[in-house]
Structures are given as C-alpha cells and as structure tokens.
Design an enzyme around this catalytic site. Structure first.
Site, PDB file in Angstrom:
ATOM      1  N   TYR A  83       9.229 -19.936 -36.600  1.00  0.00           N
ATOM      2  CA  TYR A  83       9.780 -21.233 -36.181  1.00  0.00           C
ATOM      3  C   TYR A  83      10.283 -21.967 -37.433  1.00  0.00           C
ATOM      4  CZ  TYR A  83       6.655 -19.989 -32.291  1.00  0.00           C
ATOM      5  OH  TYR A  83       5.993 -19.320 -31.280  1.00  0.00           O
TER       6      TYR A  83
ATOM      7  N   CYS B 202       2.080 -29.975 -35.114  1.00  0.00           N
ATOM      8  CA  CYS B 202       2.333 -31.367 -34.735  1.00  0.00           C
ATOM      9  C   CYS B 202       1.546 -31.735 -33.480  1.00  0.00           C
ATOM     10  CB  CYS B 202       3.827 -31.604 -34.508  1.00  0.00           C
ATOM     11  SG  CYS B 202       4.537 -30.559 -33.230  1.00  0.00           S
TER      12      CYS B 202
END
Length: 459
Positions: A317, A414
């Site tokens: 990612y 996150c």
C-alpha cells in the site's frame, strides 16, 4: 427508572468513547453525549433511548471539567472535524494512547500489562493547529444569495461559512476570501447540489510545508471560469502561489474531483520534502496531510526496521512511494505495491526526481501482487512495511506475509481496531509484538496513527 426521548438528565462524564463523545451513567444507565469532556458535570437531553443506553445532546455544562479548555474555533461543535477541541491537549494524547491500548487488549487479545510494557510515549503535534497541508472547501450560497465557503456540518451537506479553519494553513483564508470577492464582483454562481446548476463546486488548496509552494484547484461544473484573468491576477499576488488549475466535474455526484485537470497558471505540480526526499504533488496526488508528523512516523518505522543496508524490503500500500523512497537509502532493494495506477506513476516519477534506482513499483492489490511475486517468482522479503487503508490488510495478504517469513514487519496504521485484528492473526502465526508507537497526526480530532514492530519468533 426508565428513560425516554426528551428526558433531561444531569450526569458526570466518567469516560470518553472512541469517537470522542462523553460517557456518563445514571443508576447504571449509560448516556453518550457529544461535545462533553471527561470530568464535566452536564445537563443533557436524551435524543434516542435504548434499553441499556441512550444518545443525548449536551444542553449545558453545569460544572466544567479541569480538562475543558476554550476551543480555538467557534464552529468546532457544528463542524464535527475537531471532535475533541474542547479537551486539553495533554488529555487528548492520553485519550489516543488509551484508544490504541484498549483495542490491542480487546480486539488483539493482548495482556494489559504486556501492552503497557511495549507502548512508547505518544508523539504530539506542537502547536496542535495549522498542520493540514491540504483542504477541500465546498462552495454554496447563503439565504441572502451571497457565495459562502467553509465545511459541511457533521453528517450533512449544509455548509458552515468559515474561511479560517484552525487546522489548515494560514494562507487558506486569504485565498478563499479572494475567491469569494471575485464571485460576488462578477456574479459567478456557486454550485447547487439539488438543482445541479451553478459553477464553483469546491476549491482544493495544497501547500508544500518545506517549500512554501501553494496550489489552488477550482472544481467546477463547467469548462471554464468567467473573467478568469481577474481571479488569476489576484491569486498570483499571494506569496508562494505556484499552480492554479481547473478540475472539470459536471457529474451529479458526491465525488469531489473531476477526471480532467486544466492548468491555468504556473506549474502542474508543487513540491515538498519529507526526510530529504522531494515529492511532486498534483491536484490528484495522494500525499500525507501532516508532513511534520509523517516524517516522525517514517523515522520510527525506519528505526523499527533496523536495517543494515543489504535487505530486500516490501512496502505494501505504498501510495506515491513516500515510505519506499524514505527506506531506499538504507536498504539493498525496495518493492512497492499500490492499487492506484496514477499513484504508481507518481512514485516512479518521485524516484526519478530523487535519483533513487533501487526501487521497483507494481500496480495491483497487495493481496494479489505479493503472492504472485513470492509463489511464482520466488521474490522474498527480509522486512515488510505495510501501511494499509482503514480496513486493514486482506487475510490473503497477511497469509502471504507469514509465508514469506520476513524477520520483521513494520505496520503503520490509521485505525487501531483493524491493526489489532491483524496483529492477532500475525501473532497466532509465528510473530511477536515488540513495540508500539503512537503519533498524533490529526490533533483535535479522534484519529490516531500507530506504528508497531512485529518480529518472527524463531529469529
């Protein structure tokens, strides 16, 4: 006693929920109260009552908490972007530390004493304002017919008129006031979501913190801006203005940016640097919103990776290659994977811009590219760095990571709930959680970033 809608209750706030709401109890009945701060004694009106709990609206603070402060922004309650701005900053950091800690215990299944032993002190943002290098402002019209801009009120598409958000860069206000004056002077209409009429939908503003370069992109329901020279002349006079463009979006959609970008002034991109690496940023580029804290996160990730200079590292990612390029100077080879083709093009360009040659980028899902490269081509990893979206890693991706058996996995997250879920899988499959760091990238909001180190047990 049974509580029902519209009941007024007096309650002491004893805890904070994951979304920053105050939590209090009356005779064992739980109330969730937005905008209440830990330690407040409040009067609240029940809006939605269930058997064991209710959601209530804060009516009045009867006795303020020692942790309650005067918010910097008058709109913080209605906007919803700064859910905990009324809480002292030290308490905000403690809340975020506890949020990650509780998820590691509850979802990850880790022992509380063990979690306390591996968690490092949270890294705060000072000052906890003016840290966002990007903002997208919707435009609309008030009851008097004047153009307005600001932010949507929480869970609505009603615009709160405010050109001076305390989280954004200080240049935002000057740019927005300039555009509002132009719209008034030349009768340029704001877009109306209900009718599909009007021109200016949003304005995107970005700033390179290291360079001072500014970008403005008008998102419009049309092909051009009327009296374009007038607004360009005004914006060009703002120090740092580097790029002004149009994003054409004539669809009836909630998606902000259109697919076509037209340059009106200056360059197509602005530049910024993180950790000595230069990045080119276009209106459509993904780029970390808080570069100050991002650099601190990457430094911690680098520390956790414990590189000698010879390793093969996979960056899953990878976005526009921010972590990949940060790692590249310390390793033998970096492989980056990202599903968005435009991001990979940006990553390749950023590598070229910085003269970094020991990186290779692949377009695709991490859970598909990783198995293919490992199972079919035998590409291995000494270290894997993973920075997934909020939903965390796909189980196939986790499974392949375990099969590749890297010595260390550095997980940047996150969302500490999905992080904890993924850590549980990795620990059940041969890995040990070693360290966890907390970073406040989004001060005054409930969001928190984490970086954890996982090592293979047999090493």
């Amino acid at each position: 006693m049974e509580y029902k809608k519209n009941d007024i209750c007096q309650v002491t706030i004893e805890d904070i929920g994951a979304d920053g709401e105050g939590i209090g109890k009356i005779d064992g009945y739980t109330l969730f109260i937005k905008d209440a701060v830990l330690g407040d004694v409040v009067s609240a009106k029940i809006m939605k009552a269930k058997k064991q709990y209710a959601f209530a609206r804060l009516e009045k603070v009867l006795q303020p908490s020692p942790f309650r402060i005067e918010p910097k922004c008058a709109f913080h309650k209605s906007c919803g972007g700064c859910q905990i701005q009324a809480m002292s900053y030290d308490k905000q950091l403690e809340f975020k530390q506890n949020k990650v800690r509780n998820n590691l215990i509850r979802i990850g299944g880790f022992d509380p004493d063990f979690v306390d032993s591996i968690m490092e002190a949270p890294v705060g943002m000072e000052p906890p304002f003016y840290y966002r290098n990007k903002a997208q402002f919707p435009f609309g019209t008030d009851k008097e017919g004047n153009p307005i801009t600001g932010f949507y009120a929480g869970r609505t598409h009603s615009i709160i008129a405010n050109s001076d958000c305390a989280l954004g860069v200080k240049e935002n206000q000057e740019i927005l006031e300039c555009i509002l004056e132009y719209m008034k002077e030349y009768g340029v209409p704001a877009y109306n979501e209900e009718t599909g009429k009007g021109l200016i939908r949003h304005v995107l503003i970005r700033k390179g913190f290291a360079t001072g370069e500014l970008m403005v992109c008008f998102v419009i329901n049309g092909k051009s801006l009327p009296h374009c020279e007038a607004i360009l002349n005004r914006l060009q006079n703002i120090p740092g203005m580097t790029s002004i463009s149009l994003s054409i979006n004539q669809e009836k959609t909630n998606v902000i940016m259109g697919k076509e970008i037209r340059l009106l002034y200056g360059k197509e991109t602005i530049t910024d640097t993180i950790g000595g690496i230069t990045f080119q940023i276009s209106p459509l580029s993904f780029y970390q919103v808080n570069p100050v804290q991002t650099e601190r996160i990457y430094e911690r990730a680098l520390q956790y990776a414990n590189l000698t200079g010879q390793e093969k590292v996979w960056d899953l990612y990878c976005g526009i290659g921010t972590i990949s390029l940060f790692l590249a100077k310390k390793v033998g080879q970096v492989f980056g994977v990202e599903i968005v083709p435009e991001a990979i093009e940006d990553a390749k360009e950023n590598a070229r811009l910085n003269g970094i040659e020991n990186v290779e980028f692949f377009v695709g899902k991490a859970e598909e590219v990783l198995p293919e490269k490992y199972e079919k081509e035998g590409v291995y990893a000494d270290v894997i760095v993973v920075d997934p979206p909020r939903k965390g890693c796909d189980e196939k991706c986790l499974s392949t990571m375990v099969s590749m058996a890297p010595k260390r996995i550095v997980y940047v997250s996150c969302d500490s709930a999905t992080l904890s879920r993924d850590l549980k899988y990795l620990v059940e499959n041969g890995y040990t959680l070693e360290k966890a760091g907390i970073f406040d990238n989004f001060a005054n909001s409930v969001h928190v970033e984490s970086v954890v180190l996982i090592t293979r047990k047999d090493k």
